[in-house]
Scaffold this motif. Structure first.
Motif, PDB file in Angstrom:
ATOM      1  N   TRP A  78      47.979  64.849  12.540  1.00 51.44           N
ATOM      2  CA  TRP A  78      47.875  65.019  11.089  1.00 51.44           C
ATOM      3  C   TRP A  78      48.552  63.860  10.363  1.00 51.44           C
ATOM      4  O   TRP A  78      48.063  63.393   9.328  1.00 51.44           O
ATOM      5  CB  TRP A  78      48.490  66.357  10.651  1.00 51.44           C
ATOM      6  CG  TRP A  78      47.744  67.513  11.206  1.00 51.44           C
ATOM      7  CD1 TRP A  78      48.119  68.305  12.253  1.00 51.44           C
ATOM      8  CD2 TRP A  78      46.476  67.989  10.777  1.00 51.44           C
ATOM      9  NE1 TRP A  78      47.158  69.249  12.488  1.00 51.44           N
ATOM     10  CE2 TRP A  78      46.137  69.084  11.596  1.00 51.44           C
ATOM     11  CE3 TRP A  78      45.593  67.610   9.787  1.00 51.44           C
ATOM     12  CZ2 TRP A  78      44.952  69.793  11.449  1.00 51.44           C
ATOM     13  CZ3 TRP A  78      44.413  68.307   9.634  1.00 51.44           C
ATOM     14  CH2 TRP A  78      44.102  69.383  10.459  1.00 51.44           C
ATOM     15  N   LEU A 100      46.196  60.968  10.642  1.00 53.44           N
ATOM     16  CA  LEU A 100      45.072  61.139   9.719  1.00 53.44           C
ATOM     17  C   LEU A 100      45.473  60.766   8.292  1.00 53.44           C
ATOM     18  O   LEU A 100      44.718  60.099   7.574  1.00 53.44           O
ATOM     19  CB  LEU A 100      44.566  62.585   9.769  1.00 53.44           C
ATOM     20  CG  LEU A 100      43.387  62.913   8.868  1.00 53.44           C
ATOM     21  CD1 LEU A 100      42.153  62.147   9.316  1.00 53.44           C
ATOM     22  CD2 LEU A 100      43.130  64.406   8.879  1.00 53.44           C
ATOM     23  N   ALA A 101      46.678  61.174   7.888  1.00 50.40           N
ATOM     24  CA  ALA A 101      47.150  60.823   6.544  1.00 50.40           C
ATOM     25  C   ALA A 101      47.335  59.312   6.412  1.00 50.40           C
ATOM     26  O   ALA A 101      46.955  58.714   5.403  1.00 50.40           O
ATOM     27  CB  ALA A 101      48.462  61.550   6.242  1.00 50.40           C
ATOM     28  N   THR A 104      39.246  50.166   0.474  1.00 52.92           N
ATOM     29  CA  THR A 104      38.005  50.392  -0.265  1.00 52.92           C
ATOM     30  C   THR A 104      38.183  50.416  -1.771  1.00 52.92           C
ATOM     31  O   THR A 104      37.200  50.436  -2.504  1.00 52.92           O
ATOM     32  CB  THR A 104      37.359  51.719   0.169  1.00 52.92           C
ATOM     33  OG1 THR A 104      38.268  52.791  -0.073  1.00 52.92           O
ATOM     34  CG2 THR A 104      36.974  51.679   1.632  1.00 52.92           C
ATOM     35  N   THR A 105      39.401  50.424  -2.253  1.00 56.05           N
ATOM     36  CA  THR A 105      39.645  50.467  -3.689  1.00 56.05           C
ATOM     37  C   THR A 105      39.572  49.070  -4.271  1.00 56.05           C
ATOM     38  O   THR A 105      40.205  48.146  -3.774  1.00 56.05           O
ATOM     39  CB  THR A 105      41.025  51.080  -3.988  1.00 56.05           C
ATOM     40  OG1 THR A 105      41.081  52.369  -3.411  1.00 56.05           O
ATOM     41  CG2 THR A 105      41.270  51.189  -5.472  1.00 56.05           C
ATOM     42  N   ALA A 164      45.805  56.954   8.175  1.00 56.41           N
ATOM     43  CA  ALA A 164      44.484  56.334   8.194  1.00 56.41           C
ATOM     44  C   ALA A 164      43.776  56.497   6.848  1.00 56.41           C
ATOM     45  O   ALA A 164      43.084  55.579   6.384  1.00 56.41           O
ATOM     46  CB  ALA A 164      43.635  56.941   9.312  1.00 56.41           C
ATOM     47  N   SER A 165      43.971  57.639   6.198  1.00 55.84           N
ATOM     48  CA  SER A 165      43.360  57.862   4.883  1.00 55.84           C
ATOM     49  C   SER A 165      43.926  56.898   3.844  1.00 55.84           C
ATOM     50  O   SER A 165      43.186  56.365   3.010  1.00 55.84           O
ATOM     51  CB  SER A 165      43.600  59.300   4.430  1.00 55.84           C
ATOM     52  OG  SER A 165      43.009  60.197   5.321  1.00 55.84           O
ATOM     53  N   LEU A 166      45.232  56.660   3.903  1.00 59.50           N
ATOM     54  CA  LEU A 166      45.841  55.727   2.956  1.00 59.50           C
ATOM     55  C   LEU A 166      45.364  54.302   3.198  1.00 59.50           C
ATOM     56  O   LEU A 166      45.121  53.545   2.248  1.00 59.50           O
ATOM     57  CB  LEU A 166      47.362  55.802   3.039  1.00 59.50           C
ATOM     58  CG  LEU A 166      47.983  57.080   2.489  1.00 59.50           C
ATOM     59  CD1 LEU A 166      49.477  57.102   2.737  1.00 59.50           C
ATOM     60  CD2 LEU A 166      47.694  57.215   1.012  1.00 59.50           C
ATOM     61  N   TRP A 215      42.467  53.439   4.548  1.00 64.26           N
ATOM     62  CA  TRP A 215      41.070  53.396   4.107  1.00 64.26           C
ATOM     63  C   TRP A 215      40.984  53.300   2.582  1.00 64.26           C
ATOM     64  O   TRP A 215      40.198  52.533   2.038  1.00 64.26           O
ATOM     65  CB  TRP A 215      40.336  54.651   4.596  1.00 64.26           C
ATOM     66  CG  TRP A 215      38.945  54.756   4.074  1.00 64.26           C
ATOM     67  CD1 TRP A 215      37.843  54.084   4.498  1.00 64.26           C
ATOM     68  CD2 TRP A 215      38.513  55.576   2.982  1.00 64.26           C
ATOM     69  NE1 TRP A 215      36.746  54.436   3.745  1.00 64.26           N
ATOM     70  CE2 TRP A 215      37.141  55.353   2.810  1.00 64.26           C
ATOM     71  CE3 TRP A 215      39.165  56.480   2.146  1.00 64.26           C
ATOM     72  CZ2 TRP A 215      36.404  56.006   1.829  1.00 64.26           C
ATOM     73  CZ3 TRP A 215      38.427  57.113   1.170  1.00 64.26           C
ATOM     74  CH2 TRP A 215      37.065  56.880   1.028  1.00 64.26           C
ATOM     75  N   LEU A 216      41.825  54.082   1.896  1.00 63.61           N
ATOM     76  CA  LEU A 216      41.827  54.038   0.434  1.00 63.61           C
ATOM     77  C   LEU A 216      42.227  52.658  -0.071  1.00 63.61           C
ATOM     78  O   LEU A 216      41.634  52.135  -1.017  1.00 63.61           O
ATOM     79  CB  LEU A 216      42.777  55.105  -0.122  1.00 63.61           C
ATOM     80  CG  LEU A 216      42.872  55.220  -1.632  1.00 63.61           C
ATOM     81  CD1 LEU A 216      41.544  55.705  -2.202  1.00 63.61           C
ATOM     82  CD2 LEU A 216      43.989  56.163  -2.022  1.00 63.61           C
TER      83      LEU A 216
END
Length: 105
Positions: free
Chosen positions: A33, A36-37, A47-48, A39-41, A43-44
């Protein structure tokens, strides 16, 4: 009410899992978890679109515009901020003793 019930169930559930599994296993269970958090940051961040960088003249123009807006806001609101300011403590002068005689040596 549902939020409080879910929070209570999670609270007691976490205590139960910690008692059954122990700290080491709980940390290992939570690693995916955490990954995952992270990796999400990432990715954000990738892509931003951050837009053009404000540098040089563009920065100075934005600064001047901000100062102009602040001056207009102060003018329209009057001096309400002075009413909220705490009074500054005044230095009290010692009382004058009118019966005192100056000492001369």
């Amino acid at each position: 009410m549902v939020i409080f019930v879910v929070g209570l169930v999670c609270l007691f559930g976490a205590g139960g899992l910690l008692e059954i599994l122990g700290w080491q296993t709980m940390n290992l269970v939570l690693m995916p978890w955490l990954g995952l958090a992270a990796a999400s940051l990432v990715w954000l961040g990738l892509t931003t679109d951050l837009g053009p960088h404000l540098g040089g003249e563009a920065f100075e123009e934005a600064k001047r515009q901000n100062q102009r807006i602040c001056r207009q806001a102060r003018g329209s609101l009057g001096h309400w901020h002075n009413a909220l300011a705490l009074p500054t403590p005044r230095k009290e002068k010692p009382p004058k003793n009118r019966n005192a005689v100056p000492l001369t040596i």
